[in-house]
Design a protein around this motif. Structure first.
Motif, PDB file in Angstrom:
ATOM      1  N   ILE A 215      40.793  44.609  42.203  1.00 18.53           N
ATOM      2  CA  ILE A 215      41.831  45.633  42.152  1.00 18.53           C
ATOM      3  C   ILE A 215      43.058  45.003  42.817  1.00 18.53           C
ATOM      4  CG2 ILE A 215      42.492  47.991  42.878  1.00 18.53           C
ATOM      5  CD1 ILE A 215      40.047  48.083  41.060  1.00 18.53           C
ATOM      6  N   ASN A 216      44.194  45.167  42.223  1.00 13.98           N
ATOM      7  CA  ASN A 216      45.437  44.545  42.733  1.00 13.98           C
ATOM      8  C   ASN A 216      45.305  43.034  42.925  1.00 13.98           C
ATOM      9  OD1 ASN A 216      46.651  47.046  42.754  1.00 13.98           O
ATOM     10  ND2 ASN A 216      45.942  47.483  44.842  1.00 13.98           N
ATOM     11  N   LYS A 217      44.503  42.408  42.105  1.00 12.39           N
ATOM     12  CA  LYS A 217      44.311  40.946  42.110  1.00 12.39           C
ATOM     13  C   LYS A 217      43.730  40.421  43.426  1.00 12.39           C
ATOM     14  CE  LYS A 217      48.069  39.925  38.907  1.00 12.39           C
ATOM     15  NZ  LYS A 217      49.348  39.263  38.775  1.00 12.39           N
ATOM     16  N   GLU A 218      43.220  41.273  44.277  1.00 15.50           N
ATOM     17  CA  GLU A 218      42.715  40.783  45.563  1.00 15.50           C
ATOM     18  C   GLU A 218      41.278  41.204  45.835  1.00 15.50           C
ATOM     19  OE1 GLU A 218      43.939  38.555  47.345  1.00 15.50           O
ATOM     20  OE2 GLU A 218      45.995  38.490  46.606  1.00 15.50           O
ATOM     21  N   ASP A 219      41.061  42.520  45.988  1.00 21.36           N
ATOM     22  CA  ASP A 219      39.747  42.982  46.436  1.00 21.36           C
ATOM     23  C   ASP A 219      38.808  43.144  45.235  1.00 21.36           C
ATOM     24  OD1 ASP A 219      37.749  43.955  48.011  1.00 21.36           O
ATOM     25  OD2 ASP A 219      38.530  46.016  48.040  1.00 21.36           O
ATOM     26  N   CYS A 220      37.677  42.425  45.269  1.00 23.19           N
ATOM     27  CA  CYS A 220      36.706  42.496  44.162  1.00 23.19           C
ATOM     28  C   CYS A 220      35.824  43.730  44.317  1.00 23.19           C
ATOM     29  CB  CYS A 220      35.860  41.223  44.170  1.00 23.19           C
ATOM     30  SG  CYS A 220      34.488  41.317  43.020  1.00 23.19           S
ATOM     31  N   HIS A 221      35.856  44.615  43.321  1.00 21.31           N
ATOM     32  CA  HIS A 221      35.032  45.826  43.362  1.00 21.31           C
ATOM     33  C   HIS A 221      33.719  45.663  42.609  1.00 21.31           C
ATOM     34  CE1 HIS A 221      37.871  49.129  44.851  1.00 21.31           C
ATOM     35  NE2 HIS A 221      38.334  47.965  45.259  1.00 21.31           N
ATOM     36  N   ARG A 222      33.711  44.824  41.569  1.00 20.69           N
ATOM     37  CA  ARG A 222      32.482  44.543  40.829  1.00 20.69           C
ATOM     38  C   ARG A 222      32.568  43.103  40.340  1.00 20.69           C
ATOM     39  NH1 ARG A 222      35.957  48.011  38.133  1.00 20.69           N
ATOM     40  NH2 ARG A 222      35.107  49.999  38.774  1.00 20.69           N
ATOM     41  N   PRO A 223      31.618  42.270  40.755  1.00 16.96           N
ATOM     42  CA  PRO A 223      31.716  40.852  40.413  1.00 16.96           C
ATOM     43  C   PRO A 223      31.871  40.641  38.910  1.00 16.96           C
ATOM     44  CG  PRO A 223      29.958  41.186  41.980  1.00 16.96           C
ATOM     45  CD  PRO A 223      30.431  42.559  41.574  1.00 16.96           C
ATOM     46  N   SER A 224      32.820  39.820  38.548  1.00 22.76           N
ATOM     47  CA  SER A 224      33.065  39.534  37.141  1.00 22.76           C
ATOM     48  C   SER A 224      33.692  38.152  37.037  1.00 22.76           C
ATOM     49  CB  SER A 224      33.996  40.610  36.571  1.00 22.76           C
ATOM     50  OG  SER A 224      34.109  40.471  35.172  1.00 22.76           O
ATOM     51  N   LEU A 225      33.810  37.657  35.800  1.00 25.43           N
ATOM     52  CA  LEU A 225      34.379  36.320  35.607  1.00 25.43           C
ATOM     53  C   LEU A 225      35.858  36.453  35.247  1.00 25.43           C
ATOM     54  CD1 LEU A 225      31.307  34.803  33.739  1.00 25.43           C
ATOM     55  CD2 LEU A 225      31.886  34.597  36.151  1.00 25.43           C
ATOM     56  N   ASN A 226      36.432  35.366  34.751  1.00 23.31           N
ATOM     57  CA  ASN A 226      37.862  35.369  34.425  1.00 23.31           C
ATOM     58  C   ASN A 226      38.040  35.441  32.915  1.00 23.31           C
ATOM     59  OD1 ASN A 226      40.564  34.965  34.168  1.00 23.31           O
ATOM     60  ND2 ASN A 226      40.614  32.938  35.095  1.00 23.31           N
ATOM     61  N   GLY A 227      38.564  36.556  32.445  1.00 26.81           N
ATOM     62  CA  GLY A 227      38.747  36.720  31.000  1.00 26.81           C
ATOM     63  C   GLY A 227      40.169  37.066  30.630  1.00 26.81           C
ATOM     64  N   ARG A 228      41.130  36.581  31.412  1.00 28.36           N
ATOM     65  CA  ARG A 228      42.531  36.959  31.149  1.00 28.36           C
ATOM     66  C   ARG A 228      43.079  36.255  29.910  1.00 28.36           C
ATOM     67  NH1 ARG A 228      45.457  35.591  36.619  1.00 28.36           N
ATOM     68  NH2 ARG A 228      44.181  33.734  36.323  1.00 28.36           N
ATOM     69  N   LEU A 229      44.101  36.862  29.350  1.00 28.20           N
ATOM     70  CA  LEU A 229      44.724  36.318  28.147  1.00 28.20           C
ATOM     71  C   LEU A 229      45.949  35.478  28.521  1.00 28.20           C
ATOM     72  CD1 LEU A 229      45.006  36.265  25.027  1.00 28.20           C
ATOM     73  CD2 LEU A 229      46.280  38.405  25.200  1.00 28.20           C
ATOM     74  N   ASP A 230      46.064  34.311  27.900  1.00 26.94           N
ATOM     75  CA  ASP A 230      47.252  33.456  28.104  1.00 26.94           C
ATOM     76  C   ASP A 230      48.483  34.110  27.491  1.00 26.94           C
ATOM     77  OD1 ASP A 230      45.613  31.543  29.116  1.00 26.94           O
ATOM     78  OD2 ASP A 230      45.657  30.265  27.342  1.00 26.94           O
ATOM     79  N   THR A 231      49.601  33.973  28.170  1.00 31.83           N
ATOM     80  CA  THR A 231      50.864  34.495  27.640  1.00 31.83           C
ATOM     81  C   THR A 231      51.241  33.789  26.335  1.00 31.83           C
ATOM     82  OG1 THR A 231      51.501  34.744  29.949  1.00 31.83           O
ATOM     83  CG2 THR A 231      53.210  35.131  28.306  1.00 31.83           C
ATOM     84  N   LEU A 232      50.984  32.475  26.269  1.00 34.86           N
ATOM     85  CA  LEU A 232      51.328  31.725  25.047  1.00 34.86           C
ATOM     86  C   LEU A 232      50.604  32.305  23.832  1.00 34.86           C
ATOM     87  CD1 LEU A 232      51.293  28.003  26.255  1.00 34.86           C
ATOM     88  CD2 LEU A 232      53.248  29.232  25.266  1.00 34.86           C
TER      89      LEU A 232
END
Ligand SMILES: Cc1ncc(COP(=O)(O)O)c(C=O)c1O
Length: 362
Positions: A215-232
């Motif tokens: 949440i807010n890129k800091e506190d992990c509430h539920r462990p997960s991996l990195n699935g963000r989308l590239d801006t390009l």
């Protein structure tokens, strides 16, 4: 040589628009979840008649995070089709849940008439796939799900832009998932995907799950991996989106050409009444399929079998998912995808149909 797909960008105008999009991103430097991702999400929500969209880095991630957002996990079952890319089954399995395979109909999509018999107390959701670019009988599936209190996650990876009536793929279920990998109808230039939904809580959950469960890129509430989308990717997909109606129209034109010349010789895919097929693939049903594929290959025509192994028969799944899927077992030996890329010339299409006719008259 007629390739099944040629992913190089030939249209000079499109190439210039893509390069300009890349240039804009390089100039502002917000390379992950930058402003173009937000624009992409707004466009995807609007195209899918949904309130929200969350960009992720693949169609597989879209499915996996959708399941996780619904808290599906160990002990749960998810009904799905045996005829799909393995990502559909893997997304379910990776949550700890079990895929429950229900047979398909002649349209290659899950057969809703068989779903109710597969529902047990463990089943929490149905994940139908809109295979080859035509929606499955989604309204019947949603109705069954509502009656049993189940969620519906549409795997629309192959069907962005397809419709039933006026409603597009992704707008029927609890969540709709899409892939924008380079083979797909709305194609990126690398890996990309999106999840669409109406529920703000699910939106927030997927937003968090795509970035380490924080949440807010800091506190992990539920462990997960990195699935963000590239801006390009988001910026380039926005360019591709402008070309999509033209692309679908040409695929539909190619399908009419094939149907005129090949109906009665092979089983041509049909468009069910009320449905708008995008022809992600032009999948015929044919006798002596492997021989036909080899005959075309030595004459320079590349075809694909999507997909040759039914999900429960992959090595990782064998024996652990007992199911009765006689229709899928029969059809998987007959399916063959003919080249249907939008920029194929009429000459190339004529060559392909002539060769298929020649094969069956010999
Ligand atoms: C039906 C289906 N589901 C899921 C996926 C997974 O998408 P991706 O390749 O973007 O992970 C694909 C495509 O590869 C697909 O065809």
């Amino acid at each position: 040589m007629i390739p099944y797909r040629d992913l190089s960008v030939q249209d000079p105008q499109m190439k210039a628009a893509l390069l300009a999009a890349v240039d804009r991103v390089l100039s502002h430097g917000r390379l992950i979840l930058g402003p173009e991702v937000q624009q992409f999400e707004e466009a995807m929500a609007s195209a899918c008649q949904s309130r929200y969209a969350v960009g992720v880095n693949s169609g597989t991630d879209a499915l996996f995070l959708a399941l996780r957002a619904l808290d599906i996990g160990p002990g749960d079952g998810v009904i799905t089709t045996p005829l799909s890319w393995i990502a559909t089954g893997n997304a379910i399995t990776m949550t700890g849940a079990k895929p429950v395979f229900v047979d398909v109909g002649r349209d290659l999509n899950i057969n809703p008439d068989l779903i109710e018999a597969a529902i047990t107390p463990a089943v929490k959701a149905i994940m139908p796939v809109h295979f080859t670019g035509q929606l499955c009988r989604i309204t019947e599936i949603v109705e069954i799900a509502q009656r049993h209190g189940l969620a519906v996650i549409e795997d629309g990876a192959q069907a962005f832009g397809a419709r039933y009536g006026e409603k597009p793929a992704g707008s029927f279920g609890t969540l709709g998932c899409f892939s924008m990998n380079p083979m797909k109808m709305l194609a990126g230039y690398g890996e990309a995907g999106v999840v669409v939904m109406n529920d703000p809580l699910l939106r927030d959950k997927i937003d968090s799950l795509r970035y380490a469960g924080t949440i807010n890129k800091e506190d992990c509430h539920r462990p997960s991996l990195n699935g963000r989308l590239d801006t390009l990717q988001a910026a380039m997909i926005m360019v591709a989106l402008a070309y999509l109606p033209e692309k679908i129209a040409r695929r539909r034109e190619i399908s009419r050409f094939y149907a005129e010349r090949l109906s009665g010789i092979v089983g041509c895919p049909g468009e069910n009444p009320g449905y708008f097929h995008t022809y992600y693939s032009y999948t015929i049903l044919c006798e002596r399929r492997d021989e036909l594929q080899a005959f075309l290959a030595v004459r320079g025509v590349e075809t694909k079998i999507q997909h040759p192994i039914l999900l429960p028969y992959h090595t990782a799944y064998k024996g652990s998912h007992p199911c009765s899927i006689p229709v899928a077992e029969q059809l998987v030996t007959q399916i063959l995808c003919l080249p249907n890329q939008e920029n194929l010339s009429w000459e190339a299409l004529q060559t392909i149909t002539d060769l298929v006719v020649e094969f069956y008259s010999s």
